[in-house]
Design an enzyme around this catalytic site. Structure first.
Site, PDB file in Angstrom:
ATOM      1  N   ARG A 120      29.674  48.585  36.912  1.00 21.64           N
ATOM      2  CA  ARG A 120      31.094  48.493  36.559  1.00 21.64           C
ATOM      3  C   ARG A 120      31.336  49.189  35.222  1.00 21.64           C
ATOM      4  NH1 ARG A 120      33.920  42.961  38.888  1.00 21.64           N
ATOM      5  NH2 ARG A 120      34.228  43.879  40.948  1.00 21.64           N
ATOM      6  N   GLN A 125      34.436  53.601  38.182  1.00 13.75           N
ATOM      7  CA  GLN A 125      35.593  52.831  38.662  1.00 13.75           C
ATOM      8  C   GLN A 125      36.084  53.298  40.026  1.00 13.75           C
ATOM      9  OE1 GLN A 125      38.531  52.996  35.503  1.00 13.75           O
ATOM     10  NE2 GLN A 125      38.229  50.843  35.037  1.00 13.75           N
ATOM     11  N   ASP A 128      34.026  51.754  42.917  1.00 17.57           N
ATOM     12  CA  ASP A 128      33.812  50.300  42.887  1.00 17.57           C
ATOM     13  C   ASP A 128      34.403  49.612  44.107  1.00 17.57           C
ATOM     14  OD1 ASP A 128      33.468  47.653  42.281  1.00 17.57           O
ATOM     15  OD2 ASP A 128      34.299  47.764  40.264  1.00 17.57           O
ATOM     16  N   SER A 131      35.729  45.915  43.682  1.00 18.42           N
ATOM     17  CA  SER A 131      37.083  45.815  43.120  1.00 18.42           C
ATOM     18  C   SER A 131      38.143  46.146  44.166  1.00 18.42           C
ATOM     19  CB  SER A 131      37.228  46.758  41.913  1.00 18.42           C
ATOM     20  OG  SER A 131      36.443  46.311  40.832  1.00 18.42           O
ATOM     21  N   TYR A 226      31.240  40.481  34.508  1.00 17.54           N
ATOM     22  CA  TYR A 226      31.211  39.330  35.406  1.00 17.54           C
ATOM     23  C   TYR A 226      31.101  38.039  34.599  1.00 17.54           C
ATOM     24  CZ  TYR A 226      30.168  42.592  39.224  1.00 17.54           C
ATOM     25  OH  TYR A 226      30.215  43.604  40.144  1.00 17.54           O
TER      26      TYR A 226
END
Length: 377
Positions: A120, A125, A128, A131, A226
């Site tokens: 992450r 991004q 991901d 997400s 996280y």
């Protein structure tokens, strides 16, 4: 290089890549084979894949011909002997849950690209998948709660009187939680949010949610954004505050999870018993044990009038857009792995490739996989 797109065989309506994304991969120099009917549940026909430049084949032939195999879910039901040494499998892997399968894949000489291990970082991004799928889950969770609730979400003023807005409590302000805040606020609910990470406070406030803070939370910069496990003292304070807020809430959306571990139990049995009949709990952490003590995975139950929806697979309920997002993430990952000649080039010095590769050349590669599985190398 030939890339094979497999049909999901675990009641998942998604597909790893839609025809639109296939056309993009073709431009990178790779050939695509799609399993018969792979996109049907995501409203993509075999003929659409063929128009995008892919060929269509039976599963057995596809596995035999492809050097890289794409799927949403890990191919744990497949006979490991059906894969050839050096073949690359790319999917969500769930390392802890599927540790024995990963070991078999390692011994077979396969390469596993674990999409749920993509670092992450800012650079990663666009790749991901967690997400992307959490965005879908957060959206659908609020809609499911609104559809099940006996109360309006927004405030209404009418000749019949004023209807107060619903109170929504969201546990966990990760991607799913933040999306849930946005949708619940758009529907007019009053939203309170709990998370152990103080860094998300401003994001919660910017979306119109009220951040509930418990002092003394343990945070770890190395956790990659996280949540991490908390002390017993903190958990006690957290539990007391959540119980008070939960009893006052009409809806709870529970999204809190810790990668590689059982989901933290935030809503106890006695909390559920104290909630008003007609209240709704949507537990997105159901597949990893649930944030509610009474959650049953893949089931909707009623406890003293409180409805508990245990569902972690909401993205499967939106297969078209969820598949589009999933495929876009894979394309962005493949762009740093496919050379100018269309061949797959796994540069283990690249932090994204290294972090995503669970096993390669009969070795464990990703440090997170090693940590999760307790492997010392």
């Amino acid at each position: 290089m030939i890339i094979g797109i497999l049909k999901e065989y675990c009641n998942d309506n998604r597909v790893a890549m839609l025809p639109g994304e296939v056309a993009v991969i073709k431009k990178l120099g790779a050939d695509i084979i799609v399993e018969n009917g792979a996109g049907e549940k995501a409203w993509a026909s075999d003929s659409e894949y063929q128009l995008a430049g892919a060929s269509v084949a039976r599963r057995k032939d596809l596995i035999l011909k492809s050097s890289l195999l794409l799927s949403v879910n890990p191919l744990i039901e497949e006979n490991i002997d059906s894969f050839s040494e050096g073949q690359v499998l790319c999917s969500v892997v769930n390392p802890v849950e599927n540790s024995k399968w990963i070991e078999k894949a390692r011994l077979r000489g396969l390469t596993l690209l674990a999409l749920d291990l993509i670092p992450r970082t800012t650079r990663a991004q666009s790749m991901d998948i967690l997400s992307s799928m959490a965005t879908v889950a957060g959206y659908k969770a609020v809609l499911a709660a609104a559809a099940s609730s006996p109360k309006f979400f927004p405030m209404f003023m009418s000749a019949a009187g004023t209807i107060k807005p619903s109170k929504v409590l969201i546990l966990g302000a990760g991607v799913a939680g933040l999306q849930a805040i946005a949708i619940a606020r758009k529907l007019g609910a009053v939203v309170e949010v709990f998370d152990v990470r103080s860094a998300v406070k401003e994001e919660v406030k910017s979306l119109g949610g009220k951040f509930i803070e418990v002092e003394g939370a343990r945070e770890d910069a190395s956790a990659g954004g996280y949540a991490v496990e908390q002390t017993e003292e903190f958990r006690k304070k957290q539990q007391d505050l959540i119980q008070k807020r939960a009893i006052a809430a009409d809806v709870i959306i529970a999204t809190a999870q810790i990668p590689g571990k059982k989901a933290p139990v935030l809503i106890l049995r006695e909390t559920v018993m104290a909630m008003r009949p007609g209240s709704i709990i949507v537990d997105l952490a159901a597949s990893t044990g649930g944030n509610c003590e009474l959650t049953e995975n893949d089931r909707t139950i009623s406890v003293r009038g409180v409805t508990i929806i245990g569902k972690s697979d909401f993205p499967s309920d939106m297969p078209s857009d969820a598949s589009k997002m999933f495929g876009s993430n894979i394309i962005n990952l493949l762009k740093i792995m496919i050379g100018k000649d269309g061949s797959l080039q796994l540069n283990m010095k690249d932090e994204i490739i290294n972090g995503t590769t669970a096993v390669h050349n009969k070795e464990y590669i990703s440090q997170r996989v090693k940590q999760m599985l307790g492997i010392k190398q």
